[in-house]
Design a protein around this motif. Structure first.
Motif, PDB file in Angstrom:
ATOM      1  N   PHE A  12       0.831  -1.207   0.000  1.00 34.39           N
ATOM      2  CA  PHE A  12       0.000   0.000   0.000  1.00 34.39           C
ATOM      3  C   PHE A  12       0.866   1.258   0.000  1.00 34.39           C
ATOM      4  N   CYS A  13       0.315   2.361  -0.527  1.00 31.46           N
ATOM      5  CA  CYS A  13       1.024   3.645  -0.500  1.00 31.46           C
ATOM      6  C   CYS A  13       1.134   4.095   0.969  1.00 31.46           C
TER       7      CYS A  13
ATOM      8  N   CYS B   3      -2.091   4.918   3.343  1.00 34.20           N
ATOM      9  CA  CYS B   3      -3.310   4.293   2.811  1.00 34.20           C
ATOM     10  C   CYS B   3      -4.135   3.723   3.960  1.00 34.20           C
TER      11      CYS B   3
ATOM     12  N   HIS C 172      -6.141   1.352   3.887  1.00 35.19           N
ATOM     13  CA  HIS C 172      -6.322  -0.100   3.783  1.00 35.19           C
ATOM     14  C   HIS C 172      -5.428  -0.848   4.784  1.00 35.19           C
TER      15      HIS C 172
ATOM     16  N   CYS D  84      -6.787  -2.273  -4.961  1.00 38.10           N
ATOM     17  CA  CYS D  84      -5.860  -2.149  -3.827  1.00 38.10           C
ATOM     18  C   CYS D  84      -6.446  -2.856  -2.617  1.00 38.10           C
TER      19      CYS D  84
ATOM     20  N   ASN E 237     -12.833   3.706  -0.260  1.00 43.33           N
ATOM     21  CA  ASN E 237     -11.967   4.885  -0.405  1.00 43.33           C
ATOM     22  C   ASN E 237     -12.577   5.894  -1.376  1.00 43.33           C
TER      23      ASN E 237
ATOM     24  N   CYS F 198      -7.752   7.320   0.747  1.00 41.82           N
ATOM     25  CA  CYS F 198      -6.736   7.037  -0.264  1.00 41.82           C
ATOM     26  C   CYS F 198      -6.015   8.352  -0.556  1.00 41.82           C
ATOM     27  N   PRO F 199      -4.876   8.560   0.071  1.00 42.47           N
ATOM     28  CA  PRO F 199      -4.193   9.837  -0.143  1.00 42.47           C
ATOM     29  C   PRO F 199      -3.773  10.021  -1.604  1.00 42.47           C
ATOM     30  N   THR F 200      -3.325   8.936  -2.196  1.00 38.68           N
ATOM     31  CA  THR F 200      -2.724   9.037  -3.529  1.00 38.68           C
ATOM     32  C   THR F 200      -3.732   9.461  -4.596  1.00 38.68           C
TER      33      THR F 200
HETATM   34  S1  SF4 Z   1      -3.810   4.066  -4.515  1.00 35.72           S
HETATM   35 FE1  SF4 Z   1      -4.991   4.656  -2.761  1.00 35.72          FE
HETATM   36  S2  SF4 Z   1      -6.062   2.807  -2.168  1.00 35.72           S
HETATM   37 FE2  SF4 Z   1      -4.400   2.188  -3.494  1.00 35.72          FE
HETATM   38  S3  SF4 Z   1      -2.725   1.701  -2.116  1.00 35.72           S
HETATM   39 FE3  SF4 Z   1      -2.476   3.814  -2.747  1.00 35.72          FE
HETATM   40  S4  SF4 Z   1      -3.500   4.962  -1.183  1.00 35.72           S
HETATM   41 FE4  SF4 Z   1      -4.191   2.892  -0.958  1.00 35.72          FE
END
Ligand code: SF4
Ligand SMILES: Cc1ncc(C[n+]2csc(CCOP(=O)(O)OP(=O)(O)O)c2C)c(N)n1
Ligand SMILES: [Mg+2]
Lengths: 252, 378, 186
Positions: A18-19, A22, A24, A53, A124, A203-205
């Motif tokens: 995961f980022c 995240c 998750h 994810c 998310n 989901c920050p990304t």
């Molecule tokens: S894209 Fe979003 S949901 Fe997927 S791992 Fe990265 S932060 Fe989590």
């Protein structure tokens, strides 16, 4: 993880994918803690996930039987696996896109049949894995890669949807409130029949970056501040309510 | 019991092809059926519902074909021999999951009762238009197994064989039947005179890899304590996702191919009729092979040296047998209820002229039309 | 006329409307032929709708394995509708024996083959108050006149294919057909 949750992780694992920041990852910890509280034996646990994810939460991380399936179809696979071996405590953990859009039909039908599984939806509000496209859960006005000027369509109220379809229990909590989330997962696992926990999981990304902020703590604060109780929800008009997350438990 | 000379262990009964499929599935140990109704296959699911509920099996009518095939895969991993049945439109919907079953080495049997397509087409009328969907329906390289029954007895026998092959090689197997055979009622013996092959659940080695180039790994079930990792993403022998490793992907795709292709001699079944001195031969499968056999006999009675090579296995394709046939005869005729799908494949394996006799009117081919076709060959 | 049974294969076609018991009649006849120790191939053609529309049952009876499983040229043609009469009769061969129910069919004078009428619908309504067993009356009639299946086997087919509450009526209907055949003679 203060209690030793590592025993639940799969041998040979080299970190999660995961980022940073995240939600998750937090959700995964919450699931393991609930399982730990119930003392379910690893051999008796089956995790089923779709694609996304969120679908990587159990697979390969959790060291039980894991079935990582096709996008949207986790519940259909789970149906066959569970019916043939009812001894398996079956947890379907997957994303909002996976469970409610491409897999929406399986979601309502599994609830209607009262399939004895617990579904944990990592919501998310977006398609994380494929690059931040609008989901069936994206709030009105939120910006996504396919709706850079803001989404125009009303999101599903997933808890409502599954309750209307026959679920025995549903709950919604953000990962920013881990204790309530763990309690809800534990309760869902205790109840026989179709149970559902929606974890609002930032989901920050893909979401944060386009909306409030990519700064993780600010994003978590903003998600948490949007959480309201059922009583608070009743004081709001529909438009305003739709911009918030009504947290709590929903029982038939 | 008048007029019967044959000593048979089970009595002859009059059943429909679709019902024979269900009886065979139960006899060989199928314990899970997930399906969605579609003409002309629905009798299979109705009979499976009766039989599984009367015994120790699980029957479930799912919300669509996507769900049906996925439930079947899940059931197979919980240890049950599992099956679904459908027709063209449903087969189209199942393709993604069929690729998943192939890639995760999941045994299952899919019965397709072909009807006249494309699209909704003519639901109650016969076709053989799914032949390429069995072979190429999934994305990526898959090397499927498809068996084609031409009679009610073979609906029974080949369903048993489909399960056995699927368990032995850990591969989804198609019973590529058609409406004419599925709805036909004939004398059939629902015998117990067969070997039952079961997947190897315990043993050395990992569940998704083999040191042999064509190896079939052991397949434990969920709940056995093996902490299985099943994934449709590229995976190593244990099941860990390896979505960026070129060698692992190539090795997996290649081993799966060899599971089928290194065993063609075992998997491919053909039958020869009056080929010894034949100058013209039909190469046929399914109900169309019955038209061809009737035509062969009539042509023989007119002095034409005709014969028939019948494929009971259409995928993997009986390449060698078609090449040998081409070396023996002056012309090959492929009668089929589509626009020449298998004729086109056959041409790739012989230099002898291959003539397609195609019929797409929802009916089976009248033998007289084949007789005339052969008589008018150049 | 009682010579059909020795012929192999025998091809039988029954035509009518869906809902008239055409397909059940085909199955019963197949079941009886099998009981006689013969090979059968029984099939049906019908439209996508459950009721209404044309329905045809084909049956091939043989002493050896059957190659082509559908009927090419019927030896026996039974019609319960004008539409199927017009479509399948006059037959392509003079040898076809045509049986029709005058309640539904008015035969044209130019029909080839032999033509026999059997007022099965009228008889069924008169005796049972409804037309549903007319198909069985016809089976009793043609079995007697053609010998395509034996009487004992046809009776056994009733036992095997009808739910117990319908068996008495079924057997009586067969007997009515047989009696009608004896009256017209063969
Ligand atoms: S894209 Fe979003 S949901 Fe997927 S791992 Fe990265 S932060 Fe989590
Ligand atoms: C049939 C199919 N269509 C599309 C995709 C591409 N895809 C992979 S993940 C995904 C979205 C996942 O979103 P969600 O379930 O919300 O999980 P998240 O990544 O947001 O956690 C999509 C569309 C796919 N794998 N399969
Ligand atoms: Mg998502």
């Amino acid at each position: 993880m203060t209690r030793d949750m590592n025993k639940y992780l799969r041998e040979g694992l080299s970190g999660t994918r995961f980022c940073p920041g995240c939600g998750h990852g937090i959700l995964m910890g919450a699931i393991l803690r609930a399982v730990d509280r119930l003392g379910i034996a690893m051999e008796d646990l089956l995790f089923v996930s779709g694609i996304g994810c969120a679908a990587w939460i159990p697979s390969p991380n959790i060291g039980t039987d894991t079935l990582h399936t096709l996008h949207g179809r986790a519940l259909a696979f789970a149906t066959g696996a569970k019916l043939v071996n009812p001894k398996l405590t079956t947890i379907v953990a997957s994303g909002d896109g996976d469970l409610t859009s491409i897999g929406g039909n399986h979601l309502i039908h599994s609830a209607r049949r009262n399939l004895d599984v617990t579904v944990i939806c990592a919501n998310n509000l977006i398609y994380g894995m494929t690059g931040g496209q609008t989901a069936s859960t994206t709030p009105v006005g939120a910006r996504t890669s396919t709706d850079p000027d803001g989404n125009n369509f009303r999101p599903f109220d997933i808890c409502n949807l599954v309750m209307a379809s026959g679920a025995r229990y549903a709950a919604r909590f953000p990962v920013t409130r881990p204790n309530q989330l763990i309690d809800a997962i534990e309760k869902a696992l205790r109840i026989k029949g179709f149970t559902f926990v929606e974890a609002v999981s930032p989901c920050p990304t893909q979401f944060g970056r386009r909306n409030s902020t990519a700064e993780i703590s600010a994003l978590y604060d903003s998600v948490d501040s949007l959480c309201i109780s059922k009583a608070e929800a009743q004081t709001m008009d529909e438009d305003e309510r739709l911009r918030h997350f009504v947290v709590g438990e929903f029982e038939p | 019991m008048t007029g019967r000379e044959r000593v048979i262990e089970a009595p002859e009964v009059l059943v429909q092809g679709n019902v024979a499929v269900a009886e065979a599935a139960i006899a060989v140990g199928c314990r899970f059926f997930g399906g969605y109704p579609i003409t002309p296959s629905s009798e299979i699911m109705v009979r499976m519902a009766e039989l599984l509920r009367a015994g120790d099996g699980v029957f479930i009518q799912m919300e669509d074909e996507l769900a049906s095939i996925c439930a079947v895969i899940g059931a197979s991993w919980s240890g049950a021999k599992s099956m679904t049945a459908t027709s063209g439109p449903g087969l189209s919907l199942m393709q993604e999951a069929l690729g998943y079953a192939y890639f995760t080495e999941t045994p299952l049997v899919l019965v397709d009762i072909q009807r006249a397509g494309p699209a909704t087409g003519q639901a109650t009328h016969v076709g053989q238009g799914d032949m390429m969907q069995f072979r190429y329906g999934s994305h990526g390289d898959v090397f499927p197994v498809a068996l084609v029954p031409w009679s009610v007895q073979e609906c029974y026998d080949l369903t048993i064989r489909a399960f056995n092959l699927s368990e032995k090689f850990r591969i989804p197997v198609f019973l590529a039947a058609d409406e004419a055979v599925g709805h036909l009622r004939e004398n059939v013996v629902l015998h117990r005179n067969f070997e039952v092959v079961d997947r190897v659940k315990k043993g050395a080695g990992d569940p998704f890899g083999s040191p042999l180039r064509d190896g079939v790994p052991v397949m434990p079930s969920f709940g056995d304590g093996g902490h299985l990792m099943v994934t449709g993403s590229t995976h190593d022998a244990r099941g860990f996702r390896k979505v960026d490793d070129p060698e692992i992907h190539d090795a997996l795709v290649t081993r799966l191919m060899r599971k089928t292709l290194d065993h063609v001699d075992e998997i491919v079944e053909i039958e020869e009729h009056m080929l010894d001195d034949a100058e013209v031969a039909f190469f046929a499968y399914g109900v169309s092979a019955r038209s061809a056999l009737a035509a062969v006999k009539r042509l023989r009675s007119k002095g034409v040296k005709a014969g028939l090579l019948r494929a009971l296995t259409i995928w993997p394709f009986p390449e060698k047998q078609v090449t040998q046939l081409g070396a023996k005869v002056k012309a090959i005729v492929v009668p089929e209820l589509n626009k020449g799908m298998i004729a086109g494949v056959a041409r790739g394996f012989t230099g002898t002229p291959v003539h397609a006799f195609t019929q797409t009117n929802g009916k089976i081919i009248e033998p007289e039309r084949l007789v005339k076709f052969v008589e008018e060959l150049p | 006329m009682n010579n059909t049974m020795s012929k192999s294969p025998v091809q039988v076609r029954i035509g009518g409307e869906a809902g008239q018991g055409v397909i059940l009649a085909g199955v019963m006849l197949a079941s009886a032929a099998m009981e006689d120790g013969r090979k059968v191939a029984q099939s049906a053609r019908y439209g996508a709708a459950v009721r209404g529309g044309e329905a045809t049952a084909d049956l091939v009876i043989s002493d050896t394995p059957i190659d082509y499983p559908h009927v090419e040229i019927p030896d026996i043609l039974v019609v319960f509708s004008q539409q199927t009469y017009d479509r399948f009769a006059p037959p392509r061969t003079e040898d076809t024996k045509v049986f029709y129910d005058p309640f539904f069919v008015t035969p044209s004078k130019t029909s080839g083959g032999s033509l026999r009428e059997i007022s099965a619908t009228e008889m069924a309504i008169e005796r049972f108050g409804k037309s549903t067993s007319s198909n069985l009356i016809v089976l009793g009639f043609i079995a007697q006149l053609t010998g395509v299946v034996s009487e004992a086997s046809l009776n056994a087919a009733i036992e095997q294919n009808l739910p117990s509450r319908h068996r008495a009526v079924g057997l009586e209907a067969l007997a009515m057909g047989k009696k009608a055949a004896l009256e017209v003679g063969g």
